[in-house]
Design a protein around this motif. Structure first.
Motif, mmCIF file in Angstrom:
data_model
loop_
_atom_site.group_PDB
_atom_site.id
_atom_site.type_symbol
_atom_site.label_atom_id
_atom_site.label_comp_id
_atom_site.label_asym_id
_atom_site.label_seq_id
_atom_site.Cartn_x
_atom_site.Cartn_y
_atom_site.Cartn_z
ATOM 1 N N ALA A 138 42.061 41.648 41.798
ATOM 2 C CA ALA A 138 41.711 42.365 43.024
ATOM 3 C C ALA A 138 42.895 43.268 43.355
ATOM 4 C CB ALA A 138 41.452 41.387 44.162
ATOM 5 N N SER A 139 42.626 44.555 43.528
ATOM 6 C CA SER A 139 43.738 45.482 43.753
ATOM 7 C C SER A 139 43.297 46.662 44.596
ATOM 8 C CB SER A 139 44.279 45.983 42.408
ATOM 9 O OG SER A 139 45.316 46.922 42.611
ATOM 10 N N HIS A 140 44.235 47.136 45.439
ATOM 11 C CA HIS A 140 44.001 48.353 46.209
ATOM 12 C C HIS A 140 44.660 49.560 45.530
ATOM 13 C CE1 HIS A 140 43.028 45.604 49.632
ATOM 14 N NE2 HIS A 140 42.133 46.545 49.831
ATOM 15 N N LEU A 141 45.448 49.330 44.494
ATOM 16 C CA LEU A 141 46.089 50.436 43.783
ATOM 17 C C LEU A 141 45.112 50.959 42.726
ATOM 18 C CD1 LEU A 141 49.726 49.069 43.338
ATOM 19 C CD2 LEU A 141 48.804 50.530 45.146
ATOM 20 N N LEU A 142 44.164 51.763 43.179
ATOM 21 C CA LEU A 142 43.036 52.138 42.317
ATOM 22 C C LEU A 142 43.440 53.057 41.176
ATOM 23 C CD1 LEU A 142 40.254 52.618 45.008
ATOM 24 C CD2 LEU A 142 40.922 50.560 43.764
ATOM 25 N N GLN A 143 44.389 53.933 41.425
ATOM 26 C CA GLN A 143 44.832 54.830 40.357
ATOM 27 C C GLN A 143 45.467 54.035 39.225
ATOM 28 O OE1 GLN A 143 47.442 57.944 41.678
ATOM 29 N NE2 GLN A 143 47.381 59.037 39.736
ATOM 30 N N ASN A 144 46.255 53.039 39.579
ATOM 31 C CA ASN A 144 46.868 52.178 38.576
ATOM 32 C C ASN A 144 45.818 51.318 37.879
ATOM 33 O OD1 ASN A 144 48.183 49.079 38.388
ATOM 34 N ND2 ASN A 144 49.337 50.683 37.349
ATOM 35 N N LEU A 145 44.875 50.771 38.644
ATOM 36 C CA LEU A 145 43.824 49.932 38.080
ATOM 37 C C LEU A 145 43.004 50.689 37.049
ATOM 38 C CD1 LEU A 145 42.485 47.089 38.356
ATOM 39 C CD2 LEU A 145 40.942 48.121 40.041
ATOM 40 N N GLN A 146 42.794 51.966 37.292
ATOM 41 C CA GLN A 146 41.986 52.763 36.375
ATOM 42 C C GLN A 146 42.666 52.929 35.020
ATOM 43 O OE1 GLN A 146 40.421 56.332 38.168
ATOM 44 N NE2 GLN A 146 38.691 56.261 36.752
ATOM 45 N N GLN A 147 43.976 52.758 34.974
ATOM 46 C CA GLN A 147 44.710 52.923 33.722
ATOM 47 C C GLN A 147 44.426 51.807 32.724
ATOM 48 O OE1 GLN A 147 48.918 53.391 34.418
ATOM 49 N NE2 GLN A 147 48.628 54.972 35.958
ATOM 50 N N TYR A 148 44.162 50.589 33.213
ATOM 51 C CA TYR A 148 44.081 49.469 32.269
ATOM 52 C C TYR A 148 42.822 48.608 32.379
ATOM 53 C CZ TYR A 148 46.090 47.152 36.372
ATOM 54 O OH TYR A 148 46.323 46.707 37.640
ATOM 55 N N ALA A 149 42.062 48.702 33.475
ATOM 56 C CA ALA A 149 40.882 47.839 33.615
ATOM 57 C C ALA A 149 39.778 48.274 32.651
ATOM 58 C CB ALA A 149 40.370 47.889 35.045
ATOM 59 N N ASP A 150 39.116 47.283 32.059
ATOM 60 C CA ASP A 150 37.975 47.577 31.188
ATOM 61 C C ASP A 150 36.708 47.746 32.009
ATOM 62 O OD1 ASP A 150 39.364 47.145 28.573
ATOM 63 O OD2 ASP A 150 39.637 45.143 29.409
ATOM 64 N N GLN A 151 36.491 46.825 32.944
ATOM 65 C CA GLN A 151 35.334 46.871 33.842
ATOM 66 C C GLN A 151 35.840 46.841 35.276
ATOM 67 O OE1 GLN A 151 32.406 47.111 31.008
ATOM 68 N NE2 GLN A 151 31.891 46.834 33.150
ATOM 69 N N VAL A 152 35.200 47.586 36.147
ATOM 70 C CA VAL A 152 35.561 47.581 37.558
ATOM 71 C C VAL A 152 34.305 47.268 38.359
ATOM 72 C CG1 VAL A 152 36.556 48.862 39.487
ATOM 73 C CG2 VAL A 152 37.378 49.280 37.164
ATOM 74 N N LEU A 153 34.363 46.165 39.120
ATOM 75 C CA LEU A 153 33.229 45.715 39.908
ATOM 76 C C LEU A 153 33.455 46.088 41.368
ATOM 77 C CD1 LEU A 153 32.822 42.098 38.441
ATOM 78 C CD2 LEU A 153 31.966 44.268 37.521
ATOM 79 N N PHE A 154 32.543 46.869 41.928
ATOM 80 C CA PHE A 154 32.593 47.226 43.344
ATOM 81 C C PHE A 154 31.671 46.272 44.094
ATOM 82 C CE2 PHE A 154 34.078 50.967 41.232
ATOM 83 C CZ PHE A 154 34.957 51.587 42.111
ATOM 84 N N LEU A 155 32.218 45.619 45.122
ATOM 85 C CA LEU A 155 31.479 44.597 45.869
ATOM 86 C C LEU A 155 31.091 45.100 47.253
ATOM 87 C CD1 LEU A 155 33.748 41.496 45.088
ATOM 88 C CD2 LEU A 155 31.941 42.479 43.676
#
Length: 289
Positions: free
Chosen positions: A186-203
């Motif tokens: 769970a992260s609020h640093l979305l730009q960073n998360l986009q660099q390494y996450a394979d799947q992103v779940l929006f709740l």
């Protein structure tokens, strides 16, 4: 595989998770995205069995939280990012890492490698009461590494870290994925998360409203801000206006002539624009305004 089946959890009349279903695969990094108070931490606590759903179950490698024996086995496979309040001020960082390695029956010799990887040598033998917030945050992440569990649950692991340490931990996360670890963040640093996450779940409203395959996403958008001129050049094009007045225009819906015409007008009127795949920040604004 970590399986969540028909998970429903409510506090009074407030439903936090509503018939939640998802299969998390090993060797994958998942991002959980939602505004505060909308279920990210609750979901992590259900996976840990800290919260009992009124309906549904959690299963990992065919084990469920059915009894004390299976619960112990599951907790040997699943570890969560500790809160800084759980640290012992009178103990050193190295003491914490050895404690976690012992509790999860991991090789204590690996502690040295973790300290080196996370560049903690200069302060690891000091008492935690002397640590800055950033040092404590890095120690908490190091404690997760010391468990060497198959499933790692990380709630806002990047909080309080400077950009250099954010990149360091991001690199470690990619190495963990290569080792076959299942990582849920769970992260609020979305730009960073986009660099390494394979799947992103929006709740939202206790459910997944968008399951973004971040690595496979190739659709390109033209992005710029709204103005009276923009309305004229877009005409009947299929575009979206986000709550922050950003315009997203799918390029694959445009003819080459139309695309060239819009770019020409934007340049002619000195309007800034970008071309690329949709960002997690844009999706956040789209879903939550």
């Amino acid at each position: 595989m970590l399986k969540l089946k028909d998970i429903t959890l409510s506090f009074g009349n407030h439903i936090v998770l509503d018939d939640f279903n998802y299969n998390f695969q090993n060797g994958t990094i998942y991002g959980l995205v939602a505004p505060n108070g909308t279920g990210k931490s609750t979901l992590i606590n259900v996976i840990l069995n800290n919260l009992k759903p009124q309906k549904g179950y959690v299963e990992y490698n065919e084990l469920q939280y059915n009894n004390e024996k299976t619960t112990v086995k599951l907790h040997q496979e699943i570890c969560a990012f500790p809160d800084q309040s759980e640290l012992f001020s009178f103990m050193t960082g190295r003491d914490h890492l050895k404690l976690y390695a012992n509790l999860w029956h991991n090789d204590p010799q690996k502690v040295k490698d973790i300290i080196s990887t996370l560049k903690m040598k200069t302060y690891i033998d000091r008492k935690v009461e002397t640590y800055s917030l950033g040092m404590k945050q890095r120690l908490c992440f190091a404690m997760v590494l010391a468990t060497n569990t198959s499933v790692m649950l990380l709630d806002e692991v990047m909080n309080g870290l400077d950009p250099q340490n954010v990149q360091l931990i991001s690199h470690v996360l990619l190495n963990l994925r290569a080792q076959g670890k299942l990582i849920i963040m769970a992260s609020h640093l979305l730009q960073n998360l986009q660099q390494y996450a394979d799947q992103v779940l929006f709740l939202k409203n206790g459910k997944i409203i968008e399951n973004l395959n971040n690595k496979a996403e190739t659709k390109k958008y033209l992005e710029f801000h709204d103005s009276s001129l923009i309305n004229d050049i877009l005409e009947e094009s299929n575009y979206q206006i986000l709550p922050n007045q950003t315009i997203l225009l799918p390029i694959d819906k445009l003819s080459q002539d139309k695309f060239d015409s819009i770019i020409h007008i934007l340049l002619e009127n000195n309007i800034s624009f970008t071309v690329g795949k949709i960002s997690l920040e844009d999706l956040f604004n789209k879903f939550y305004g």
